[in-house]
Design an enzyme around this catalytic site. Structure first.
Site, mmCIF file in Angstrom:
data_model
loop_
_atom_site.group_PDB
_atom_site.id
_atom_site.type_symbol
_atom_site.label_atom_id
_atom_site.label_comp_id
_atom_site.label_asym_id
_atom_site.label_seq_id
_atom_site.Cartn_x
_atom_site.Cartn_y
_atom_site.Cartn_z
ATOM 1 N N ARG A 237 -20.732 21.241 -43.987
ATOM 2 C CA ARG A 237 -21.774 20.236 -44.173
ATOM 3 C C ARG A 237 -21.327 19.201 -45.195
ATOM 4 O O ARG A 237 -20.678 19.548 -46.190
ATOM 5 C CB ARG A 237 -23.071 20.880 -44.693
ATOM 6 N N GLU A 266 -24.049 10.332 -42.458
ATOM 7 C CA GLU A 266 -23.483 10.190 -41.105
ATOM 8 C C GLU A 266 -24.390 9.285 -40.290
ATOM 9 O O GLU A 266 -25.610 9.326 -40.484
ATOM 10 C CB GLU A 266 -23.363 11.570 -40.444
ATOM 11 N N HIS A 284 -17.937 14.593 -37.045
ATOM 12 C CA HIS A 284 -18.813 15.771 -36.868
ATOM 13 C C HIS A 284 -18.632 16.376 -35.462
ATOM 14 O O HIS A 284 -19.566 16.424 -34.661
ATOM 15 C CB HIS A 284 -20.281 15.383 -37.103
HETATM 16 N N1 LIG Z 1 -19.170 20.844 -38.169
HETATM 17 C C1 LIG Z 1 -20.016 21.326 -37.290
HETATM 18 O O1 LIG Z 1 -20.243 20.746 -36.247
HETATM 19 C C2 LIG Z 1 -20.700 22.632 -37.548
HETATM 20 C C3 LIG Z 1 -21.027 23.473 -36.477
HETATM 21 C C4 LIG Z 1 -21.669 24.683 -36.732
HETATM 22 C C5 LIG Z 1 -21.993 25.031 -38.049
HETATM 23 N N2 LIG Z 1 -21.695 24.178 -39.065
HETATM 24 C C6 LIG Z 1 -21.998 24.515 -40.447
HETATM 25 O O2 LIG Z 1 -21.110 25.554 -40.901
HETATM 26 C C7 LIG Z 1 -21.707 26.239 -42.002
HETATM 27 C C8 LIG Z 1 -21.542 27.742 -41.830
HETATM 28 O O3 LIG Z 1 -22.218 28.182 -40.675
HETATM 29 P P1 LIG Z 1 -22.356 29.752 -40.344
HETATM 30 O O4 LIG Z 1 -22.955 29.834 -38.995
HETATM 31 O O5 LIG Z 1 -21.090 30.442 -40.635
HETATM 32 O O6 LIG Z 1 -23.443 30.171 -41.444
HETATM 33 P P2 LIG Z 1 -23.745 31.645 -41.994
HETATM 34 O O7 LIG Z 1 -25.132 31.583 -42.504
HETATM 35 O O8 LIG Z 1 -23.381 32.671 -40.989
HETATM 36 O O9 LIG Z 1 -22.727 31.799 -43.228
HETATM 37 C C9 LIG Z 1 -22.856 31.106 -44.423
HETATM 38 C C10 LIG Z 1 -22.302 31.984 -45.544
HETATM 39 O O10 LIG Z 1 -22.314 31.215 -46.741
HETATM 40 C C11 LIG Z 1 -22.631 32.113 -47.805
HETATM 41 N N3 LIG Z 1 -23.093 31.380 -48.976
HETATM 42 C C12 LIG Z 1 -24.330 30.882 -49.245
HETATM 43 N N4 LIG Z 1 -24.344 30.303 -50.459
HETATM 44 C C13 LIG Z 1 -23.089 30.446 -50.961
HETATM 45 C C14 LIG Z 1 -22.481 30.050 -52.187
HETATM 46 N N5 LIG Z 1 -23.165 29.417 -53.142
HETATM 47 N N6 LIG Z 1 -21.183 30.333 -52.373
HETATM 48 C C15 LIG Z 1 -20.447 30.989 -51.423
HETATM 49 N N7 LIG Z 1 -20.988 31.418 -50.253
HETATM 50 C C16 LIG Z 1 -22.287 31.130 -50.024
HETATM 51 C C17 LIG Z 1 -23.684 33.018 -47.203
HETATM 52 O O11 LIG Z 1 -23.799 34.227 -47.939
HETATM 53 C C18 LIG Z 1 -23.154 33.232 -45.796
HETATM 54 O O12 LIG Z 1 -22.364 34.409 -45.727
HETATM 55 C C19 LIG Z 1 -23.169 25.760 -42.041
HETATM 56 O O13 LIG Z 1 -23.276 24.755 -43.025
HETATM 57 C C20 LIG Z 1 -23.374 25.124 -40.664
HETATM 58 O O14 LIG Z 1 -24.370 24.141 -40.673
HETATM 59 C C21 LIG Z 1 -21.038 22.993 -38.837
HETATM 60 O O1 LIG Z 2 -23.236 18.582 -32.626
HETATM 61 C C1 LIG Z 2 -24.335 18.858 -33.108
HETATM 62 O O2 LIG Z 2 -25.395 18.789 -32.490
HETATM 63 C C2 LIG Z 2 -24.371 19.345 -34.579
HETATM 64 C C3 LIG Z 2 -23.406 20.467 -34.772
HETATM 65 C C4 LIG Z 2 -23.705 21.371 -35.933
HETATM 66 O O3 LIG Z 2 -23.495 20.745 -37.144
HETATM 67 C C5 LIG Z 2 -25.096 21.931 -35.832
HETATM 68 O O4 LIG Z 2 -25.942 21.630 -36.681
HETATM 69 O O5 LIG Z 2 -25.305 22.723 -34.894
#
Ligand SMILES: NC(=O)c1ccc[n+]([C@@H]2O[C@H](COP(=O)([O-])OP(=O)(O)OC[C@H]3O[C@@H](n4cnc5c(N)ncnc54)[C@H](O)[C@@H]3O)[C@@H](O)[C@H]2O)c1
Ligand SMILES: O=C(O)CC[C@@H](O)C(=O)O
Length: 544
Positions: A237, A266, A284
């Site tokens: 994020r 964004e 993204h």
């Molecule tokens: N770029 C993209 O398009 C995209 C796509 C999917 C998810 N994401 C993002 O990826 C990230 C992770 O997603 P996920 O599904 O693995 O989430 P998740 O909830 O499975 O994992 C997140 C982890 O972060 C840990 N955490 C929370 N606070 C913390 C801190 N202060 N220090 C260290 N660890 C901490 C939690 O304990 C958890 O294990 C999210 O921000 C999600 O929005 C981005």
């Molecule tokens: O592509 C998307 O819709 C955002 C991807 C990801 O950041 C989400 O929030 O699922």
């Protein structure tokens, strides 16, 4: 005749999701993307379900145009930045997302970004396409036996760790909320602090949600702790890394390279990082694969159908159906349990091992089982609210009433519920006890006859307060003048105290203070409060 439901798909999602909706008897689907707000307002009252990605803002104003018909909003993906979940809950609208649907897409994008940064592939490509055969400028960085630091070892972080092990990297992680066993099973060494991780590794990759705690977690100081020539990857994020500090570290050569998919703001077409030579950016794209878009579209479509057809559904981030089924006095307990959970969740900084919820008083004698409430793991609805409250301060978008018990179970947390018919001091009460490796915290709350919900004990302190965030909680050595200093600091920061509760420990020497602050105490003010002589620890409880 079967009831007919209308579903509006207002953003681009995979055809597979649309087909699933279309094939379901009794569901009529309209796909209308890129509508103006006025066009959306004019038609939304005709729909029972709304399916979005990130382009449609589902705010109070849109919900005010639904005239009570809309029952479900489904987000194909994780982020709910565009949905006002609270406003939807108040209208009894279920909000769903699909947090598992794009895990592998984001994982693979992380690996792609990491490798592209190691070998500067975009720049090498552009050089060759520009007619230059330059091999000297592109000396790569090999991952074999290098140290990777995964920040946030959840769904995506764990999958990235697995793949990095495939490259024979030594993988380290910092995630204070998971147990060592989980990391060990992945072949990952869990470190006790972010600083330790940064001092240890050659590459960091971030996989935490964006929460008040993680916002800006990597800035100038943290980047300085990395070895010279380190690589930074962020596919999680925007906002987790301070973009200006990242820019400076890349420019000065402190960092060899960075790979960034997500930005503070964004679309990020004029971002400060774009002008740099040693940065790789994508708009993204983490979730942008055919498979993941099919996954999230199919998952969201199925969930929307399930809600409309009164079948079981899993991905709801709110749970208005439980709330509407609970009688008023129980509803107050449900909300209280969540707020109490949030207080404990904000005060706990390490992995939870056990969580017990104790119900006292004959009020709780009746059956709250799965047949009446569809609550995961057969828990009482209040327990689910408490678990969500505990997890929320550290997770936010990934946690819901439905997912909270499963997340706890996945993390190896033992959950126990106890009912005790007799209640000594109050007609009824709920206690939440959370054990971590190094501490046990507990909170007790009750509802008085006038439906007034109060916390009556926090840890060993009998202190009576309304757990309405934002709040400041602090423990202190009992000394003259300390409260005045705290109040002065809050006053100087323009904080108008609406309630202040304080009580001494039964054995004296220390006290616990709770302040309802109206606005959240900033990180900077919290640091200053923690420096007041006699303050042992202070915590901020945020409302979101
Ligand atoms: N770029 C993209 O398009 C995209 C796509 C999917 C998810 N994401 C993002 O990826 C990230 C992770 O997603 P996920 O599904 O693995 O989430 P998740 O909830 O499975 O994992 C997140 C982890 O972060 C840990 N955490 C929370 N606070 C913390 C801190 N202060 N220090 C260290 N660890 C901490 C939690 O304990 C958890 O294990 C999210 O921000 C999600 O929005 C981005
Ligand atoms: O592509 C998307 O819709 C955002 C991807 C990801 O950041 C989400 O929030 O699922």
């Amino acid at each position: 005749m079967e009831q007919q439901f209308n579903v509006l798909v207002s953003d681009d999602i995979s055809e597979k999701g649309i087909e699933l909706l279309e094939q379901e008897p009794g569901i009529h689907v309209d796909v209308k993307t890129k509508l103006t707000r006025e066009e959306l307002y004019a038609i939304i009252a005709n729909y029972d379900g709304l399916v979005t990605r990130s382009m449609t803002t589902v705010d109070q104003e849109l919900l005010d145009h639904t005239s009570g018909r809309l029952r479900v909003v489904g987000r194909a993906g994780v982020g709910l930045d565009n949905v006002d979940v609270e406003a939807a809950s108040k209208k009894g609208i279920v909000v769903l997302n699909t947090p598992t649907g794009n895990t592998l897409a984001a994982t693979e994008h992380t690996m792609a970004m990491l490798l592209a940064a190691c070998r500067m592939i975009p720049k090498a490509h552009n050089t060759l396409v520009g007619g230059k055969w330059d091999r000297k400028s592109f000396m790569g960085f090999e991952l074999y036996k290098r140290k990777l630091g995964v920040i946030g070892l959840g769904r995506i972080g764990s999958q990235v760790a697995r793949r990095a092990r495939g490259f024979e990297m030594d993988v380290y992680a910092y995630d204070p909320y998971i147990l060592k066993d989980k990391a060990e099973a992945l072949g990952v060494k869990l470190l006790g602090s972010l600083d330790e991780l940064l001092r240890t590794v050659d590459v960091i990759t971030l996989h935490t949600p964006r929460t008040p705690e993680t916002l800006g977690m990597i800035g100038k100081r943290e980047l300085e702790l990395l070895p010279d020539g380190a690589i930074v990857v962020n596919v999680a994020r925007g906002g987790l890394i301070n973009e200006k500090d990242l820019h400076d570290a890349l420019k000065s050569g402190k960092l060899r390279a960075a790979a960034v998919d997500v930005f503070d703001k964004e679309p990020a077409t004029d971002n400060i990082l774009l002008g740099l030579d040693n940065v790789i950016v994508t708009p993204h794209l983490g979730a942008n694969t055919d498979a993941s878009q099919i996954n999230v579209a199919v998952m969201v479509a199925q969930q929307v159908i399930n809600v409309l057809k009164d079948r079981d559904y899993e991905g709801a981030v709110n749970i208005p159906s439980v709330l509407t089924k609970l009688a008023d006095d129980f509803r107050v307990y449900f909300e209280l349990a969540e707020k109490m959970g949030k207080v404990l969740g904000s005060m706990i900084g390490e992995a939870i091992e056990e969580c017990s919820i104790v119900y006292r008083g004959s009020l709780f004698d009746r059956e709250f089982g799965p047949r009446s409430f569809d609550v995961p793991l057969n828990l009482m609805p209040f327990s689910v609210a408490a678990l969500k409250g505990i997890l929320e301060p550290k997770m936010q978008e990934g946690v819901s009433y439905i997912s909270a018990p499963y997340i706890m179970r996945e993390r190896g947390v033992a959950i126990e519920e106890k009912k005790i018919s007799q209640s000594r001091d109050y007609l009824s009460s709920v206690e939440i006890i959370v054990k971590t490796e190094n501490s046990t915290r507990s909170i007790v709350g009750t509802v008085f006859e006038n439906a007034m919900a109060r916390v009556i004990r926090l840890d060993e302190y009998d202190v009576d307060f309304n757990p309405e965030a934002p709040m400041l909680i602090f423990k202190n050595q009992d000394r003259n003048g300390l409260i005045g200093e705290v109040a002065t600091l809050l006053g100087e920061a323009g904080i108008n105290i609406s309630h202040f509760a304080l009580n001494r420990h039964p054995r004296g020497e220390t006290a616990l203070g709770v302040v309802n602050t109206g606005v959240a105490v900033s990180a900077e003010l919290l640091t200053r409060l923690n420096r007041v002589p006699g303050i042992m620890n202070a915590w901020v409880i945020r409302s979101r």
